[in-house]
Design a protein around this motif. Structure first.
Motif, PDB file in Angstrom:
ATOM      1  N   ALA A   1       0.812  -1.224   0.000  1.00  0.00           N
ATOM      2  CA  ALA A   1       0.000   0.000   0.000  1.00  0.00           C
ATOM      3  C   ALA A   1       0.841   1.268   0.000  1.00  0.00           C
ATOM      4  O   ALA A   1       0.299   2.374  -0.080  1.00  0.00           O
ATOM      5  N   ALA A   2       2.159   1.132   0.084  1.00  0.00           N
ATOM      6  CA  ALA A   2       3.036   2.306   0.168  1.00  0.00           C
ATOM      7  C   ALA A   2       3.331   2.850  -1.226  1.00  0.00           C
ATOM      8  O   ALA A   2       3.841   2.125  -2.086  1.00  0.00           O
ATOM      9  N   PRO A   3       3.010   4.112  -1.489  1.00  0.00           N
ATOM     10  CA  PRO A   3       3.309   4.700  -2.801  1.00  0.00           C
ATOM     11  C   PRO A   3       4.805   4.935  -2.999  1.00  0.00           C
ATOM     12  O   PRO A   3       5.553   5.120  -2.028  1.00  0.00           O
ATOM     13  N   ALA A   4       5.255   4.931  -4.236  1.00  0.00           N
ATOM     14  CA  ALA A   4       6.670   5.091  -4.541  1.00  0.00           C
ATOM     15  C   ALA A   4       7.211   6.440  -4.074  1.00  0.00           C
ATOM     16  O   ALA A   4       8.402   6.571  -3.772  1.00  0.00           O
ATOM     17  N   GLN A   5       6.358   7.459  -4.010  1.00  0.00           N
ATOM     18  CA  GLN A   5       6.776   8.804  -3.581  1.00  0.00           C
ATOM     19  C   GLN A   5       7.391   8.788  -2.188  1.00  0.00           C
ATOM     20  O   GLN A   5       8.269   9.594  -1.879  1.00  0.00           O
ATOM     21  N   TRP A   6       6.968   7.857  -1.356  1.00  0.00           N
ATOM     22  CA  TRP A   6       7.492   7.799   0.003  1.00  0.00           C
ATOM     23  C   TRP A   6       9.001   7.564   0.037  1.00  0.00           C
ATOM     24  O   TRP A   6       9.681   8.009   0.947  1.00  0.00           O
ATOM     25  N   GLN A   7       9.502   6.847  -0.932  1.00  0.00           N
ATOM     26  CA  GLN A   7      10.938   6.557  -0.981  1.00  0.00           C
ATOM     27  C   GLN A   7      11.732   7.855  -1.059  1.00  0.00           C
ATOM     28  O   GLN A   7      12.752   8.012  -0.384  1.00  0.00           O
ATOM     29  N   ARG A   8      11.264   8.804  -1.865  1.00  0.00           N
ATOM     30  CA  ARG A   8      11.940  10.102  -1.993  1.00  0.00           C
ATOM     31  C   ARG A   8      11.832  10.905  -0.703  1.00  0.00           C
ATOM     32  O   ARG A   8      12.719  11.698  -0.381  1.00  0.00           O
ATOM     33  N   ASP A   9      10.783  10.680   0.068  1.00  0.00           N
ATOM     34  CA  ASP A   9      10.558  11.433   1.302  1.00  0.00           C
ATOM     35  C   ASP A   9      11.307  10.852   2.502  1.00  0.00           C
ATOM     36  O   ASP A   9      11.102  11.296   3.627  1.00  0.00           O
ATOM     37  N   GLY A  10      12.150   9.860   2.278  1.00  0.00           N
ATOM     38  CA  GLY A  10      12.944   9.305   3.368  1.00  0.00           C
ATOM     39  C   GLY A  10      12.367   8.056   4.002  1.00  0.00           C
ATOM     40  O   GLY A  10      12.879   7.586   5.021  1.00  0.00           O
ATOM     41  N   ILE A  11      11.313   7.498   3.422  1.00  0.00           N
ATOM     42  CA  ILE A  11      10.716   6.266   3.936  1.00  0.00           C
ATOM     43  C   ILE A  11      11.177   5.113   3.061  1.00  0.00           C
ATOM     44  O   ILE A  11      10.757   4.992   1.908  1.00  0.00           O
TER      45      ILE A  11
END
Length: 535
Positions: free
Chosen positions: A291-301
């Motif tokens: 359920a985690a969107p790819a954008q989270w990776q850029r935000d430090g997640i």
């Protein structure tokens, strides 16, 4: 063209060049330029091959230095005046081969503050211990002098010290200095002109002149000083850095800006994790990784867990990654619970199965928001946990001197020990005030009194074995008026013993020797010329 492609061309380009004759040149740059011009060719492919051959042959060619005219003088580095350095050299030799880090930093700091250089006889040893202990390197750079900078170029292990001398301008230090010198330039500018420092760093990062991720991270860390909303654009740019360490640091800084777009996105994660039941009790519902969107990776997640982590399931890993990026203030505002209540809530009901992930993430969030956290208001259980993971030491480094001393006075002997005082000093050296030095001395004497029991010998011996190195360090760190008392500690006695045990007397002698050495060092330093490298 990539390096791999060029390497594939070299065998073809070098075919037959081993038989080619090349003239002997005395000027390396001239030799290469002339050779490249002579081998120009209309065909791009042929020209590339020929240039590759010329460059490689030139690299292998033995450089023929021009003969020195008769009666010419040999150039050499300026010589030191040995007489002027005789007083400080013995103390410096005591640092080797196994340095007491706090002792070493204290001496090097005083040498830098007095604008002196290290004597030539100790330079190799100082470079070697700084190679082994990176925490010493920023304190070595200002005192290397011309000879030290020259030596740094002679050993690949010492390349960390290659830079400019202390007389270089800020621009020269920024362009040609070591990473420590560049950090120093940026810190000074950030202190007085935050906008100019940000623009300097932005220009450097946008031009991609820094190839080493560790250097980019060290320079970006300077922005913690006077961090403001004006830094958001640069930090957003750094989110796309090719190094995960740099991009994570940028994300952590943005979380500390409540109005930044990233901080707002992180605060919006709370409704995804928390729900209230009919009785108003908060329930935790971790998300599945899918359920985690790819954008989270850029935000430090970091969405994908590593093969080994401490939290068991991928779901717990993702929960930890999400929670550590949510400001603590957002938790408190959303749930109405302070950090103490949150800590207790994490050990109740169904939430308990996620306790490790939650608490570990909150500790990271506390560390990232240290400027907004009162350490003295944190529960003892949290402080003990932070100390166990060395997070507390790094948090104290970021506190002001006054806040740090206030924390020591409340927690020393409870959460922290004398060893912690020295550890934090190594991470961020400061001058101990007279008041704080007196507090530490009183704490030491208070620690000794309960040892006056029938088992005084065993307890004293154990206490000395545990604290001897720390006490020696404190001789160099405490205010001079207080440090002299350390060699005259009021050792406890049982049943009116006539003398103290031998090992107590032995420690007294060691502390007295260190105190005498400190006095001699300061006297010698005061008498040492400011510019000992002038011939």
């Amino acid at each position: 063209m990539s390096v791999l492609s060029l390497n594939a061309l070299l065998p073809i380009a070098l075919s037959g060049t081993q038989h080619a004759s090349l003239p002997q040149f005395h000027e390396p740059k001239t030799a290469l330029l002339q050779a490249l011009q002579q081998h120009a060719h209309p065909s791009t492919a042929t020209q590339l091959l020929r240039l590759s051959a010329v460059a490689s042959r030139y690299e292998r060619m033995v450089y023929q230095a021009p003969k020195r005219p008769e009666n010419s003088q040999t150039l050499s580095l300026p010589q030191q005046s040995q007489n002027s350095l005789e007083g400080i050299t013995p103390t410096l030799h005591t640092l080797f081969p196994k340095p007491n880090l706090a002792h070493c930093i204290a001496i090097w700091r005083e040498l830098a503050q007095a604008q002196r250089h290290l004597p030539a006889s100790v330079l190799p040893d100082c470079l070697e211990i700084a190679y082994s202990h990176s925490v010493l390197r920023p304190w070595l750079m200002p005192i290397l002098g011309p000879q030290g900078l020259f030596l740094a170029q002679c050993n690949p292990k010492w390349k960390f010290a290659i830079g400019t001398d202390e007389h270089a301008s800020d621009e020269e230090a920024w362009q040609y200095g070591s990473v420590f010198q560049r950090v120093q330039v940026l810190q000074q500018q950030r202190q007085h002109h935050p906008q100019q420092a940000r623009e300097r760093l932005q220009d450097t990062l946008e031009q991609k002149n820094l190839k080493v991720a560790k250097e980019r991270k060290q320079l970006l860390e300077v922005l913690w000083l006077h961090l403001s909303e004006a830094d958001e654009a640069l930090l957003e740019f750094c989110l796309d850095d090719r190094s995960s360490e740099v991009s994570l640091l940028a994300a952590q800084m943005l979380v500390n800006l409540p109005n930044s777009a990233l901080s707002q996105r992180m605060q919006a994660l709370l409704p995804l994790l928390l729900q209230q039941d009919a009785k108003g009790k908060w329930l935790l519902e971790p998300l599945d990784i899918e359920a985690a969107p790819a954008q989270w990776q850029r935000d430090g997640i970091a969405i994908k867990p590593p093969s080994h982590h401490l939290f068991g399931s991928p779901k717990a890993w993702l929960l930890h990654q999400m929670v550590r990026m949510i400001p603590l203030q957002a938790w408190q505002q959303y749930t109405g619970m302070d950090i103490n209540a949150l800590w207790q809530w994490s050990a109740t009901g169904d939430v308990k199965m996620w306790q490790d992930a939650l608490r570990s993430a909150w500790k990271e969030a506390i560390f990232m928001n240290i400027s907004q956290v009162d350490l003295n208001q944190l529960p003892s259980k949290i402080l003990l946990d932070l100390r166990h993971n060395n997070v507390l030491h790094n948090m104290l480094v970021q506190c002001s001197d006054s806040d740090q001393e206030a924390f020591w006075q409340q927690q020393l002997g409870h959460i922290l020990s004398l060893d912690d005082v020295v550890t934090v000093y190594i991470l961020r050296p400061v001058n101990f005030s007279l008041e704080f030095s007196q507090f530490l001395y009183q704490f030491i004497t208070q620690q000794l009194q309960p040892l006056a029991t029938k088992e005084v010998d065993l307890k004293l011996y154990s206490w000395i074995a545990s604290h001897q190195s720390t006490l020696i360090s404190l001789v160099w760190l405490l205010h001079p008026d207080v440090a002299t008392k350390l060699s005259q500690l009021p050792w406890p006695r049982y049943d009116n013993q006539e003398c103290i045990p031998d090992y107590c007397e032995e420690l007294n002698q060691k502390l007295l020797a260190q105190q005498q050495m400190r006095t001699q060092w300061q006297q010698a330093l005061a008498n040492c010329p400011t510019h000992p490298f002038e011939s």
